[in-house]
Motif scaffolding. Structure first.
Motif, PDB file in Angstrom:
ATOM      1  N   GLY A   1       0.809  -1.215   0.000  1.00 16.38           N
ATOM      2  CA  GLY A   1       0.000   0.000   0.000  1.00 16.38           C
ATOM      3  C   GLY A   1       0.839   1.260   0.000  1.00 16.38           C
ATOM      4  N   ALA A   2       2.098   1.142   0.455  1.00 19.03           N
ATOM      5  CA  ALA A   2       3.005   2.292   0.466  1.00 19.03           C
ATOM      6  C   ALA A   2       3.645   2.531  -0.902  1.00 19.03           C
ATOM      7  N   TYR A   3       3.623   1.548  -1.768  1.00 17.74           N
ATOM      8  CA  TYR A   3       4.310   1.672  -3.055  1.00 17.74           C
ATOM      9  C   TYR A   3       3.941   2.939  -3.841  1.00 17.74           C
ATOM     10  N   PRO A   4       2.673   3.334  -3.922  1.00 20.86           N
ATOM     11  CA  PRO A   4       2.343   4.537  -4.699  1.00 20.86           C
ATOM     12  C   PRO A   4       2.976   5.825  -4.162  1.00 20.86           C
ATOM     13  N   LEU A   5       3.467   5.800  -2.936  1.00 20.97           N
ATOM     14  CA  LEU A   5       4.111   6.986  -2.366  1.00 20.97           C
ATOM     15  C   LEU A   5       5.554   7.147  -2.842  1.00 20.97           C
ATOM     16  N   PHE A   6       6.087   6.148  -3.531  1.00 19.33           N
ATOM     17  CA  PHE A   6       7.492   6.115  -3.925  1.00 19.33           C
ATOM     18  C   PHE A   6       7.625   5.805  -5.410  1.00 19.33           C
ATOM     19  N   LEU A   7       8.590   6.445  -6.064  1.00 21.43           N
ATOM     20  CA  LEU A   7       8.934   6.044  -7.426  1.00 21.43           C
ATOM     21  C   LEU A   7       9.448   4.620  -7.384  1.00 21.43           C
ATOM     22  N   ASP A   8       9.247   3.880  -8.436  1.00 19.89           N
ATOM     23  CA  ASP A   8       9.719   2.505  -8.489  1.00 19.89           C
ATOM     24  C   ASP A   8      11.228   2.437  -8.262  1.00 19.89           C
ATOM     25  N   ASP A   9      11.959   3.417  -8.784  1.00 18.32           N
ATOM     26  CA  ASP A   9      13.421   3.396  -8.682  1.00 18.32           C
ATOM     27  C   ASP A   9      13.958   4.391  -7.655  1.00 18.32           C
ATOM     28  N   PHE A  10      13.152   4.709  -6.632  1.00 20.16           N
ATOM     29  CA  PHE A  10      13.636   5.634  -5.600  1.00 20.16           C
ATOM     30  C   PHE A  10      14.833   5.026  -4.870  1.00 20.16           C
TER      31      PHE A  10
ATOM     32  N   ARG B   1       6.910  15.639  -8.541  1.00 18.36           N
ATOM     33  CA  ARG B   1       5.614  15.447  -9.189  1.00 18.36           C
ATOM     34  C   ARG B   1       5.690  16.054 -10.581  1.00 18.36           C
ATOM     35  N   LYS B   2       4.838  15.561 -11.478  1.00 18.50           N
ATOM     36  CA  LYS B   2       4.882  16.033 -12.866  1.00 18.50           C
ATOM     37  C   LYS B   2       4.119  17.337 -13.063  1.00 18.50           C
ATOM     38  N   SER B   3       3.141  17.590 -12.187  1.00 19.54           N
ATOM     39  CA  SER B   3       2.399  18.851 -12.228  1.00 19.54           C
ATOM     40  C   SER B   3       1.964  19.195 -10.808  1.00 19.54           C
ATOM     41  N   VAL B   4       1.633  20.453 -10.574  1.00 20.22           N
ATOM     42  CA  VAL B   4       1.253  20.873  -9.226  1.00 20.22           C
ATOM     43  C   VAL B   4      -0.087  20.291  -8.797  1.00 20.22           C
ATOM     44  N   ASP B   5      -0.826  19.701  -9.732  1.00 28.26           N
ATOM     45  CA  ASP B   5      -2.115  19.075  -9.398  1.00 28.26           C
ATOM     46  C   ASP B   5      -1.963  17.615  -8.988  1.00 28.26           C
ATOM     47  N   GLU B   6      -0.756  17.071  -9.106  1.00 25.97           N
ATOM     48  CA  GLU B   6      -0.530  15.671  -8.764  1.00 25.97           C
ATOM     49  C   GLU B   6       0.052  15.556  -7.362  1.00 25.97           C
ATOM     50  N   PRO B   7      -0.128  14.397  -6.721  1.00 24.98           N
ATOM     51  CA  PRO B   7       0.467  14.210  -5.389  1.00 24.98           C
ATOM     52  C   PRO B   7       1.979  14.011  -5.497  1.00 24.98           C
ATOM     53  N   TRP B   8       2.663  14.278  -4.416  1.00 25.10           N
ATOM     54  CA  TRP B   8       4.108  14.053  -4.345  1.00 25.10           C
ATOM     55  C   TRP B   8       4.413  12.562  -4.339  1.00 25.10           C
ATOM     56  N   VAL B   9       5.553  12.208  -4.951  1.00 23.85           N
ATOM     57  CA  VAL B   9       6.064  10.846  -4.941  1.00 23.85           C
ATOM     58  C   VAL B   9       7.541  10.946  -4.536  1.00 23.85           C
ATOM     59  N   ALA B  10       7.961  10.085  -3.632  1.00 28.98           N
ATOM     60  CA  ALA B  10       9.336  10.151  -3.129  1.00 28.98           C
ATOM     61  C   ALA B  10      10.321   9.565  -4.136  1.00 28.98           C
ATOM     62  N   ASN B  11      11.422  10.296  -4.353  1.00 25.51           N
ATOM     63  CA  ASN B  11      12.520   9.761  -5.158  1.00 25.51           C
ATOM     64  C   ASN B  11      13.701   9.374  -4.267  1.00 25.51           C
ATOM     65  N   HIS B  12      13.651   9.793  -2.988  1.00 26.85           N
ATOM     66  CA  HIS B  12      14.711   9.459  -2.038  1.00 26.85           C
ATOM     67  C   HIS B  12      14.180   9.587  -0.617  1.00 26.85           C
ATOM     68  N   THR B  13      14.608   8.679   0.250  1.00 26.64           N
ATOM     69  CA  THR B  13      14.339   8.824   1.681  1.00 26.64           C
ATOM     70  C   THR B  13      15.604   8.523   2.457  1.00 26.64           C
ATOM     71  N   HIS B  14      15.789   9.294   3.505  1.00 25.93           N
ATOM     72  CA  HIS B  14      16.849   9.017   4.481  1.00 25.93           C
ATOM     73  C   HIS B  14      16.184   9.087   5.843  1.00 25.93           C
ATOM     74  N   MET B  15      16.068   7.945   6.498  1.00 30.04           N
ATOM     75  CA  MET B  15      15.448   7.865   7.816  1.00 30.04           C
ATOM     76  C   MET B  15      16.462   7.290   8.785  1.00 30.04           C
ATOM     77  N   SER B  16      16.652   7.991   9.884  1.00 26.56           N
ATOM     78  CA  SER B  16      17.607   7.513  10.870  1.00 26.56           C
ATOM     79  C   SER B  16      17.123   7.855  12.273  1.00 26.56           C
ATOM     80  N   LEU B  17      17.616   7.099  13.222  1.00 25.91           N
ATOM     81  CA  LEU B  17      17.234   7.263  14.620  1.00 25.91           C
ATOM     82  C   LEU B  17      18.091   8.325  15.290  1.00 25.91           C
ATOM     83  N   PHE B  18      17.533   8.953  16.321  1.00 25.08           N
ATOM     84  CA  PHE B  18      18.313   9.894  17.109  1.00 25.08           C
ATOM     85  C   PHE B  18      19.413   9.147  17.857  1.00 25.08           C
TER      86      PHE B  18
END
Length: 152
Positions: free
Chosen positions: A35-44, A123-140
């Protein structure tokens, strides 16, 4: 453009970035990998505390998401504190957020598990939702790097 320190986004764009973080929160809490896949580019490209340079959704799911989401509870971004830098054409953004969750020591006792995320969005246009091309998540610093999940 807003002049608040740490923000370079119009209110409407900041709200859409926060919406992306809210959607990811829902997927993590539900442990819904597909279900999270649509939030990310396939090649993020992802990296963080658990995995380094995971190219693509399937790799990130296999080597990062499944090693984290499955073993934590109560995941939540602090949505009111999400920051964003949005490009002048409004097609690229960097979203920055702090998250909280509950981790579990090996014996099952809980501990507070917080960290930060930087997310490249496009995103391809301002009317489309954001899609992640990169994430960096780390703990404190000082947060145990592994959660074992609830016991019993």
């Amino acid at each position: 453009m807003t002049t608040e320190p740490g923000l370079r986004a119009e209110a409407a764009d900041l709200e859409t970035v926060r919406d992306w973080f809210a959607k990811l929160t829902a997927q993590v809490r539900a442990k819904d990998f597909e279900g999270a896949y649509p939030l990310f580019l396939d090649d993020f490209l992802a990296f963080g505390t658990v995995a380094a340079f995971e190219p693509g959704r399937e790799s990130a799911e296999r080597n990062q998401w499944r090693h984290v989401w499955t073993f934590i509870e109560d995941f939540q971004f602090r949505l009111d504190d999400v920051r964003a830098f949005v490009s002048p054409d409004r097609l690229f953004a960097m979203g920055l957020g702090i998250f909280d969750s509950t981790g579990f020591h090996e014996d099952g006792t809980p501990y507070p598990r917080s960290g930060r995320a930087t997310v490249g969005l496009e995103r391809k246009s301002v009317d489309e939702p954001w899609v992640a091309n990169h994430t960096h998540m780390s703990l404190f610093s000082g947060t145990p790097p592994r959660s074992y999940g609830k016991k019993g």
